[in-house]
Design a protein around this motif. Structure first.
Motif, short mmCIF file in Angstrom:
data_model
loop_
_atom_site.label_atom_id
_atom_site.label_comp_id
_atom_site.label_asym_id
_atom_site.label_seq_id
_atom_site.Cartn_x
_atom_site.Cartn_y
_atom_site.Cartn_z
N ALA A 277 -21.47 0.97 0.37
CA ALA A 277 -20.27 1.62 -0.16
C ALA A 277 -19.46 0.65 -1.02
CB ALA A 277 -19.42 2.15 0.99
N LEU A 278 -19.36 -0.60 -0.59
CA LEU A 278 -18.62 -1.58 -1.38
C LEU A 278 -19.31 -1.87 -2.71
CD1 LEU A 278 -17.63 -4.09 1.45
CD2 LEU A 278 -16.23 -2.29 0.44
N LEU A 279 -20.64 -1.99 -2.68
CA LEU A 279 -21.36 -2.26 -3.92
C LEU A 279 -21.34 -1.06 -4.86
CD1 LEU A 279 -24.49 -4.18 -2.57
CD2 LEU A 279 -22.44 -5.14 -3.64
N SER A 280 -21.27 0.15 -4.31
CA SER A 280 -21.20 1.34 -5.15
C SER A 280 -19.85 1.51 -5.81
CB SER A 280 -21.52 2.58 -4.31
OG SER A 280 -22.81 2.49 -3.73
N ALA A 281 -18.80 0.88 -5.25
CA ALA A 281 -17.45 1.05 -5.78
C ALA A 281 -17.00 -0.09 -6.68
CB ALA A 281 -16.46 1.19 -4.62
N ARG A 282 -17.77 -1.16 -6.76
CA ARG A 282 -17.24 -2.33 -7.47
C ARG A 282 -17.25 -2.16 -8.98
NH1 ARG A 282 -22.05 -6.86 -6.79
NH2 ARG A 282 -23.74 -5.62 -7.72
N ASN A 283 -18.04 -1.22 -9.53
CA ASN A 283 -18.08 -1.02 -10.98
C ASN A 283 -17.09 0.05 -11.46
OD1 ASN A 283 -20.01 -2.95 -11.46
ND2 ASN A 283 -21.73 -1.52 -11.26
N ILE A 284 -16.30 0.61 -10.57
CA ILE A 284 -15.30 1.61 -10.95
C ILE A 284 -13.98 0.87 -11.15
CG2 ILE A 284 -14.14 3.74 -10.29
CD1 ILE A 284 -16.53 4.43 -8.57
N ASP A 285 -13.48 0.89 -12.37
CA ASP A 285 -12.31 0.08 -12.72
C ASP A 285 -11.07 0.49 -11.95
OD1 ASP A 285 -13.88 -1.30 -14.48
OD2 ASP A 285 -13.32 -0.07 -16.22
N ARG A 286 -10.82 1.77 -11.80
CA ARG A 286 -9.58 2.26 -11.20
C ARG A 286 -9.66 2.42 -9.69
NH1 ARG A 286 -6.00 4.49 -14.96
NH2 ARG A 286 -6.79 4.49 -17.09
N LEU A 287 -10.70 1.91 -9.06
CA LEU A 287 -10.89 2.05 -7.62
C LEU A 287 -10.76 0.69 -6.94
CD1 LEU A 287 -11.66 3.71 -5.12
CD2 LEU A 287 -14.06 3.28 -5.69
N LYS A 288 -9.90 0.64 -5.93
CA LYS A 288 -9.72 -0.57 -5.11
C LYS A 288 -10.21 -0.26 -3.70
CE LYS A 288 -7.45 -2.87 -8.34
NZ LYS A 288 -7.96 -4.09 -8.97
N VAL A 289 -10.92 -1.20 -3.10
CA VAL A 289 -11.47 -1.05 -1.76
C VAL A 289 -10.85 -2.13 -0.88
CG1 VAL A 289 -13.54 -0.89 -0.35
CG2 VAL A 289 -13.60 -0.17 -2.75
N ASN A 290 -10.41 -1.72 0.31
CA ASN A 290 -9.78 -2.68 1.21
C ASN A 290 -9.96 -2.19 2.64
OD1 ASN A 290 -8.33 -4.89 2.13
ND2 ASN A 290 -6.80 -4.72 0.50
N LYS A 291 -9.58 -3.07 3.59
CA LYS A 291 -9.64 -2.75 5.01
C LYS A 291 -8.23 -2.42 5.51
CE LYS A 291 -11.48 -6.65 6.09
NZ LYS A 291 -12.08 -7.75 6.91
N PRO A 292 -8.10 -1.67 6.60
CA PRO A 292 -6.75 -1.32 7.09
C PRO A 292 -5.96 -2.52 7.59
CG PRO A 292 -8.42 -0.59 8.64
CD PRO A 292 -9.15 -1.04 7.41
N THR A 293 -6.63 -3.60 7.93
CA THR A 293 -5.93 -4.79 8.43
C THR A 293 -5.47 -5.73 7.33
OG1 THR A 293 -8.09 -5.86 8.73
CG2 THR A 293 -7.14 -4.72 10.64
N SER A 294 -5.85 -5.45 6.09
CA SER A 294 -5.47 -6.34 4.97
C SER A 294 -5.02 -5.53 3.76
CB SER A 294 -6.64 -7.26 4.60
OG SER A 294 -7.77 -6.49 4.23
N LEU A 295 -4.24 -4.49 4.00
CA LEU A 295 -3.76 -3.68 2.89
C LEU A 295 -2.73 -4.45 2.07
CD1 LEU A 295 -3.27 -0.23 4.66
CD2 LEU A 295 -5.05 -0.84 3.02
N ARG A 296 -2.68 -4.15 0.78
CA ARG A 296 -1.72 -4.79 -0.12
C ARG A 296 -0.72 -3.74 -0.59
NH1 ARG A 296 -3.91 -8.49 -4.67
NH2 ARG A 296 -4.26 -6.46 -5.64
N ILE A 297 0.54 -4.13 -0.59
CA ILE A 297 1.60 -3.20 -0.98
C ILE A 297 1.46 -2.79 -2.44
CG2 ILE A 297 3.20 -5.04 -1.57
CD1 ILE A 297 4.13 -1.71 0.10
N VAL A 298 0.92 -3.67 -3.28
CA VAL A 298 0.74 -3.36 -4.70
C VAL A 298 -0.26 -2.22 -4.86
CG1 VAL A 298 0.10 -4.29 -6.94
CG2 VAL A 298 1.33 -5.72 -5.32
#
Length: 350
Positions: A277-298
């Motif tokens: 899933a992470l490798l499938s999402a890395r080429n999408i410019d407007r998509l950010k992937v993160n974990k619930p324990t390390s969310l960023r407010i930005v």
């Protein structure tokens, strides 16, 4: 010419004149104080008593009791009367609900938001609720803004640096003579007024980070997540859904959920390490992937839609929501411990 005796006589005369002036001033002040003291005591039939009788009793009482006797303005008298009646000082208002005032500044539990749960095909298969501990309405906006500034300042490297005229190499020789050239006088080639010279008030390395308490950061993140509740899309766990890392499969999955990866900014929150899933999402410019324990407010504030796994949503509730009450081991959930012990003791007594 005056002799020594004449000088002494002259000094004694001066001292006598000064002492006479001082005594006269003291006598005048004493008479004035006596008149003031006499005017403060009302005498029946005297003009002073008639004048004091024209003043309202409340003003007279205030002048007798307060320190502003004789010089209090109307606003001051009203403030004194308000303090005597309500106990409130100027600029303070009465508190209608004392319990509400004691909770001012603390976090509150937000109203639950209903979220639809969709499967990998985009069909609705269930429902979840989102109710986190957020900041109070009067302080929520400022708290989230402070956390945003905290995050953005922490990302700044602070390594920008320029050279002043004292740090630029060279410039020890005078470029040309002082006069007879028709140009402005110059003493160094490294002056800030010439190309290649020093920089006036340029940036220097500095630390841009600011301080913020951990509890404030947690409440600010919870407030941002709760406010983005209408943009949440909850999906079932993605374990085994992506057999191979393909961007086309991730794009089709997001489109089935109602998102537009080519137009909207998306945030995908997954639980654990899902490599395909992470490798499938890395080429999408407007998509950010993160974990619930390390969310960023930005990322949370900038996302148009937030796609969350069901397990990741439970982790968010445990971190930013109300902590569940601990239940003793061996005790049933539905029946309290006290009632169970009382029922168990009854047959033994019989």
């Amino acid at each position: 010419m005056l002799s020594n005796g004449s000088y002494q006589a002259f000094g004694e005369g001066q001292r006598n004149r000064i002492s006479c002036k001082t005594m006269s001033i003291i006598a005048v002040l004493g008479c004035a104080l006596c008149l003031i003291a006499a005017s403060s005591v009302p005498v029946l039939g005297s003009p002073i008593a008639s004048v004091r009788g024209a003043i309202s009793p409340s003003v007279v009482a205030t002048q007798r009791s307060g320190r502003l006797a004789g010089c209090a303005s109307r606003q001051q008298l009203e403030a004194i009367k308000k303090f005597q009646d309500t106990g409130l000082r100027p600029g303070k208002s009465a508190v209608e609900n004392k319990e509400e005032s004691l909770r001012k500044g603390r976090s509150i539990l937000a109203d639950p938001v209903e979220l639809q749960v969709k499967d990998f095909a985009g069909e609705v298969v269930g429902q979840e609720d989102l109710a986190l501990k957020v900041a109070r309405p009067e302080s929520a906006k400022g708290l989230v803004h402070r956390y945003l500034m905290y995050a953005q300042n922490s990302m700044r490297a602070g390594t920008a640096s320029t050279l002043t005229r004292g740090e630029v190499r060279g410039g020890g020789k005078k470029p040309y003579q002082q006069k007879k050239t028709g140009n402005a006088r110059q003493g160094s080639r490294r002056t800030p007024l010439r190309p290649g010279g020093g920089i006036i008030f340029g940036p220097k390395p500095r630390d841009w980070s600011v301080d913020m308490n951990q509890k404030e950061r947690r409440i600010a993140m919870a407030t941002a997540l709760q406010s983005a509740g209408p943009d949440f899309v909850v999906v079932e766990d993605l374990d085994g859904k992506f057999e191979a890392p393909k961007t086309k499969e991730m794009t089709g999955f997001l489109e089935r959920l109602g998102a537009k990866p080519s137009e909207e900014k998306l945030l995908l929150v997954v639980e654990g390490q899902k490599r395909n899933a992470l490798l499938s999402a890395r080429n999408i410019d407007r998509l950010k992937v993160n974990k619930p324990t390390s969310l960023r407010i930005v990322d949370v504030l900038g996302a148009d839609k937030i796609v969350v796994e069901r397990s990741a949503l439970e982790t968010i509730k445990n971190i930013f929501g109300v902590q569940p009450t601990a239940v003793p081991e061996g005790a049933p959930v539905d029946v309290p411990v006290e009632e169970e012990s009382a029922e168990g003791a009854a047959p033994a007594a019989a």
